[in-house]
Write an enzyme that holds these catalytic residues in place. Structure first.
Site, short mmCIF file in Angstrom:
data_model
loop_
_atom_site.label_atom_id
_atom_site.label_comp_id
_atom_site.label_asym_id
_atom_site.label_seq_id
_atom_site.Cartn_x
_atom_site.Cartn_y
_atom_site.Cartn_z
N LYS A 11 0.81 -1.21 0.00
CA LYS A 11 0.00 0.00 0.00
C LYS A 11 0.85 1.26 0.00
CE LYS A 11 -4.07 -2.05 2.20
NZ LYS A 11 -4.97 -2.04 3.38
N HIS A 126 -7.00 2.99 12.01
CA HIS A 126 -6.33 2.55 10.80
C HIS A 126 -7.22 1.56 10.06
CE1 HIS A 126 -2.82 4.19 12.92
NE2 HIS A 126 -2.22 4.23 11.73
N LYS A 130 -4.28 -3.42 9.09
CA LYS A 130 -3.07 -3.06 9.84
C LYS A 130 -2.85 -4.10 10.94
CE LYS A 130 -0.71 0.63 12.37
NZ LYS A 130 0.55 0.44 11.63
#
Length: 213
Positions: A11, A126, A130
């Protein structure tokens, strides 16, 4: 610079790679299979996972390649291992929990505000994938504030990276918040770290804050 990029397809890496090339750097993607091409590299950059970062960085440092590490979830043992290898080879290893300049400023402001409003909690948000919780940024913020601050972690789809520090006082509430809406936010910090990397002392240096002075 010639840069070996671990996590080039991830990402952050998929955004970072093209921007590094736009800035004039030559980027070589490092993949899981095979030995990374260390020869001729000026630096290695790692944005991967906690279960992959140690092998990546130890391999690069062992080959004499200075490193920049943006992967979070590192243990004290990881940092100690990086520091030992970097010192052994006389090179730098720069580690930061967050490369967004705004996030670093948020941490600074939170530390200053806590001197006057010493009741605080941190909420970090997040995306659902994550791995580590609390985030490295949240832990670094609490450390900068110099206290055992409660941290609340949220993992949901649609989020990128967000954090707010809430400080309460008699009849008042101060909220300091930073929102990363795109991983482009990390690019200026990485470019700054690459610029300063040759001048850093051998061993591990932690935190983008020191590079902003």
């Amino acid at each position: 610079m010639r840069i070996l990029l671990f996590g080039a397809g991830g990402k952050v890496g998929s955004v970072l790679g093209p921007r590094l090339e736009d800035a004039g750097h030559t980027v070589t993607a490092a993949y899981k299979a095979g030995t990374p091409p260390y020869d001729g590299q000026d630096a290695a950059v790692d944005f991967t996972r906690p279960d992959a970062v140690r092998a990546n960085v130890e391999g690069a440092l062992g080959a004499g390649v200075p490193c920049i590490v943006g992967t979070t979830g590192l243990s004290s043992g990881d940092l100690a291992a990086f520091d030992g290898l970097a010192r052994e080879h006389g090179i730098a290893c720069f580690v930061a929990p967050n490369f967004a300049v705004g996030a670093v400023l948020m941490m600074r402001l939170a530390a200053e505000a806590f001197r006057h409003l010493p009741h605080a909690e941190i909420v970090e948000l997040h995306d659902e994938h994550k791995v580590d919780a609390p985030s490295g940024t949240a832990k670094a913020t609490a450390e900068a504030m110099g206290a055992d601050i409660p941290i609340h972690s949220v993992r949901l789809p649609g989020l990128v990276a967000h954090q707010e520090v809430l400080l309460g006082g008699l009849g008042q509430l101060l909220t300091i918040r930073h929102d990363t809406t795109s991983r482009e936010a990390f690019v200026p910090g990485v470019l700054l770290a690459l610029e300063r990397l040759p001048g850093l002392p051998p061993g591990v240096t932690v935190g983008l804050d020191g590079l902003l002075e």
